[in-house]
Structure formats: C-alpha cells, structure tokens
Motif scaffolding. Structure first.
Motif, PDB file in Angstrom:
ATOM      1  N   ARG A 124       0.821  -1.219   0.000  1.00 50.82           N
ATOM      2  CA  ARG A 124       0.000   0.000   0.000  1.00 50.82           C
ATOM      3  C   ARG A 124       0.846   1.257   0.000  1.00 50.82           C
ATOM      4  NH1 ARG A 124      -5.565   0.564   1.254  1.00 50.82           N
ATOM      5  NH2 ARG A 124      -5.013   2.573   2.106  1.00 50.82           N
ATOM      6  N   ALA A 125       1.821   1.315   0.889  1.00 53.16           N
ATOM      7  CA  ALA A 125       2.620   2.537   1.006  1.00 53.16           C
ATOM      8  C   ALA A 125       3.876   2.246   1.818  1.00 53.16           C
ATOM      9  CB  ALA A 125       1.813   3.640   1.686  1.00 53.16           C
ATOM     10  N   GLU A 126       4.816   3.143   1.693  1.00 54.77           N
ATOM     11  CA  GLU A 126       6.020   3.082   2.508  1.00 54.77           C
ATOM     12  C   GLU A 126       5.943   4.182   3.543  1.00 54.77           C
ATOM     13  OE1 GLU A 126       9.595   3.385   0.256  1.00 54.77           O
ATOM     14  OE2 GLU A 126       9.095   1.712  -1.039  1.00 54.77           O
ATOM     15  N   LEU A 127       6.681   4.001   4.625  1.00 55.58           N
ATOM     16  CA  LEU A 127       6.778   5.054   5.628  1.00 55.58           C
ATOM     17  C   LEU A 127       7.916   5.978   5.226  1.00 55.58           C
ATOM     18  CD1 LEU A 127       6.009   6.380   8.295  1.00 55.58           C
ATOM     19  CD2 LEU A 127       7.593   4.810   9.422  1.00 55.58           C
ATOM     20  N   ALA A 164       5.322  -0.128  29.649  1.00 56.28           N
ATOM     21  CA  ALA A 164       4.543  -1.000  28.772  1.00 56.28           C
ATOM     22  C   ALA A 164       4.831  -0.665  27.316  1.00 56.28           C
ATOM     23  CB  ALA A 164       3.050  -0.835  29.061  1.00 56.28           C
ATOM     24  N   ALA A 165       4.354  -1.548  26.457  1.00 52.07           N
ATOM     25  CA  ALA A 165       4.401  -1.335  25.016  1.00 52.07           C
ATOM     26  C   ALA A 165       3.002  -1.583  24.469  1.00 52.07           C
ATOM     27  CB  ALA A 165       5.411  -2.274  24.361  1.00 52.07           C
ATOM     28  N   LEU A 166       2.672  -0.835  23.431  1.00 52.55           N
ATOM     29  CA  LEU A 166       1.397  -0.986  22.730  1.00 52.55           C
ATOM     30  C   LEU A 166       1.680  -1.240  21.265  1.00 52.55           C
ATOM     31  CD1 LEU A 166      -0.469   2.162  24.123  1.00 52.55           C
ATOM     32  CD2 LEU A 166      -0.840  -0.207  24.812  1.00 52.55           C
ATOM     33  N   CYS A 167       0.802  -1.979  20.618  1.00 49.79           N
ATOM     34  CA  CYS A 167       0.907  -2.166  19.175  1.00 49.79           C
ATOM     35  C   CYS A 167      -0.491  -2.183  18.579  1.00 49.79           C
ATOM     36  CB  CYS A 167       1.638  -3.465  18.846  1.00 49.79           C
ATOM     37  SG  CYS A 167       1.915  -3.673  17.071  1.00 49.79           S
ATOM     38  N   PHE A 168      -0.732  -1.279  17.652  1.00 53.23           N
ATOM     39  CA  PHE A 168      -1.963  -1.255  16.865  1.00 53.23           C
ATOM     40  C   PHE A 168      -1.636  -1.937  15.541  1.00 53.23           C
ATOM     41  CE2 PHE A 168      -2.216   2.406  19.606  1.00 53.23           C
ATOM     42  CZ  PHE A 168      -3.552   2.520  19.934  1.00 53.23           C
ATOM     43  N   TRP A 169      -2.555  -2.753  15.031  1.00 54.66           N
ATOM     44  CA  TRP A 169      -2.397  -3.357  13.703  1.00 54.66           C
ATOM     45  C   TRP A 169      -3.651  -3.066  12.910  1.00 54.66           C
ATOM     46  CZ3 TRP A 169      -0.014  -4.407   9.650  1.00 54.66           C
ATOM     47  CH2 TRP A 169      -0.486  -5.304   8.697  1.00 54.66           C
ATOM     48  N   TRP A 170      -3.485  -2.271  11.865  1.00 53.49           N
ATOM     49  CA  TRP A 170      -4.593  -1.906  10.991  1.00 53.49           C
ATOM     50  C   TRP A 170      -4.339  -2.542   9.626  1.00 53.49           C
ATOM     51  CZ3 TRP A 170      -3.206   3.565  12.910  1.00 53.49           C
ATOM     52  CH2 TRP A 170      -3.756   3.766  14.176  1.00 53.49           C
ATOM     53  N   SER A 171      -4.850  -3.764   9.463  1.00 53.22           N
ATOM     54  CA  SER A 171      -4.541  -4.537   8.256  1.00 53.22           C
ATOM     55  C   SER A 171      -5.035  -3.840   6.994  1.00 53.22           C
ATOM     56  CB  SER A 171      -5.120  -5.951   8.346  1.00 53.22           C
ATOM     57  OG  SER A 171      -6.520  -5.913   8.439  1.00 53.22           O
ATOM     58  N   GLU A 172      -6.181  -3.162   7.066  1.00 54.29           N
ATOM     59  CA  GLU A 172      -6.712  -2.492   5.883  1.00 54.29           C
ATOM     60  C   GLU A 172      -5.748  -1.419   5.365  1.00 54.29           C
ATOM     61  OE1 GLU A 172     -10.275  -3.734   8.402  1.00 54.29           O
ATOM     62  OE2 GLU A 172      -8.255  -3.009   8.734  1.00 54.29           O
ATOM     63  N   LEU A 173      -4.971  -0.850   6.252  1.00 55.46           N
ATOM     64  CA  LEU A 173      -3.993   0.180   5.871  1.00 55.46           C
ATOM     65  C   LEU A 173      -2.582  -0.379   5.747  1.00 55.46           C
ATOM     66  CD1 LEU A 173      -5.201   3.073   8.214  1.00 55.46           C
ATOM     67  CD2 LEU A 173      -5.694   2.761   5.786  1.00 55.46           C
ATOM     68  N   GLU A 174      -2.435  -1.672   6.050  1.00 58.98           N
ATOM     69  CA  GLU A 174      -1.112  -2.291   6.097  1.00 58.98           C
ATOM     70  C   GLU A 174      -0.179  -1.457   6.975  1.00 58.98           C
ATOM     71  OE1 GLU A 174       0.166  -2.948   2.058  1.00 58.98           O
ATOM     72  OE2 GLU A 174      -1.308  -4.538   1.775  1.00 58.98           O
ATOM     73  N   ARG A 175      -0.668  -1.135   8.153  1.00 58.15           N
ATOM     74  CA  ARG A 175       0.095  -0.259   9.044  1.00 58.15           C
ATOM     75  C   ARG A 175       0.022  -0.792  10.470  1.00 58.15           C
ATOM     76  NH1 ARG A 175      -1.872   5.262   8.294  1.00 58.15           N
ATOM     77  NH2 ARG A 175      -0.223   5.372   6.738  1.00 58.15           N
TER      78      ARG A 175
END
Length: 125
Positions: A13-16, A93-104
């Motif tokens: 989808r995109a690069e950072l 702590a650590a958090l991780c969001f995974w938004w597969s629709e955005l591949e992010r």
C-alpha cells in the motif's frame, strides 16, 4: 495446520517516509487514527498491551484505546487484574496497533501512570 512457513503476504500500500510525518508523535498518531477511521478499520482502537511484572516475564493482551492526546494514550482496566498488578510492579509498557486495511502498525513504548480517580469513576459510570 498446513505449511505455515509458506504463508507470506506482500505489503504494497505505502512506505513510511519520515519526511512526510509530523515531528509531533501525538499529531502523527491522531492523523493515522483518523485514516483508520476513514478506512473503516473495524477495531481501530484495539491495541496489544504488553507488560511485565517484577519477574520480568512479558505478558500481552488486547485492550481498547479510550483517549489520545498530548498527555498520552488512555486505556482502562481493573487494577486488581494481572495487567493492573504488573503495571503496579513495573510501570512500563508497550502498545501495538495493527490496521490490516492500511497495512500499518503503530508501536508505542513508555511509562504508564494512573489517571485520576475522578476520570476513572466517570468512565466506569
């Protein structure tokens, strides 16, 4: 279970590009969260919370984001739960969001602080 080693997905989808990110991480997160909302990501507020108690053993579970701003990210939980006890012993702590629709994915690390008793009571009311 099949051949798990052969499972692969190309993310295209995109690069950072750091040059196109906001220097304020809170602003950048707000932008990405809005993009997740626009893309109708089903569980855009779901995030993996990783903690470790005094023994140093990692533990992770899904919690929901309930606030985001310059003071940080907010989630709620029972202070008597495993996560509550671990955060009392080791407030990092650590958090991780995974938004597969955005591949992010968005990763966050830092210290955790209790919110005020009034804020907590208002949420649970």
């Amino acid at each position: 279970m099949g051949d798990l080693a052969g499972v692969r997905r190309d993310f295209q989808r995109a690069e950072l590009d750091i040059g196109h990110t906001d220097p304020d991480p809170h602003e950048q997160f707000a932008r990405w969260l809005a993009e997740a909302e626009d893309a109708e990501v089903g569980d855009r507020t779901a995030m993996t919370l990783a903690t470790a108690g005094a023994d140093g053993r990692p533990d992770a579970r899904i919690v929901l984001l309930k606030g985001a701003g310059p003071d940080g990210l907010t989630f709620f939980g029972d202070r008597r739960s495993t996560k509550g006890r671990q955060l009392a012993e080791n407030p990092h702590a650590a958090l991780c969001f995974w938004w597969s629709e955005l591949e992010r994915q968005v990763r966050v690390t830092g210290s955790v602080e209790l919110i005020s008793p009034e804020e907590s009571a208002a949420y649970f009311a």
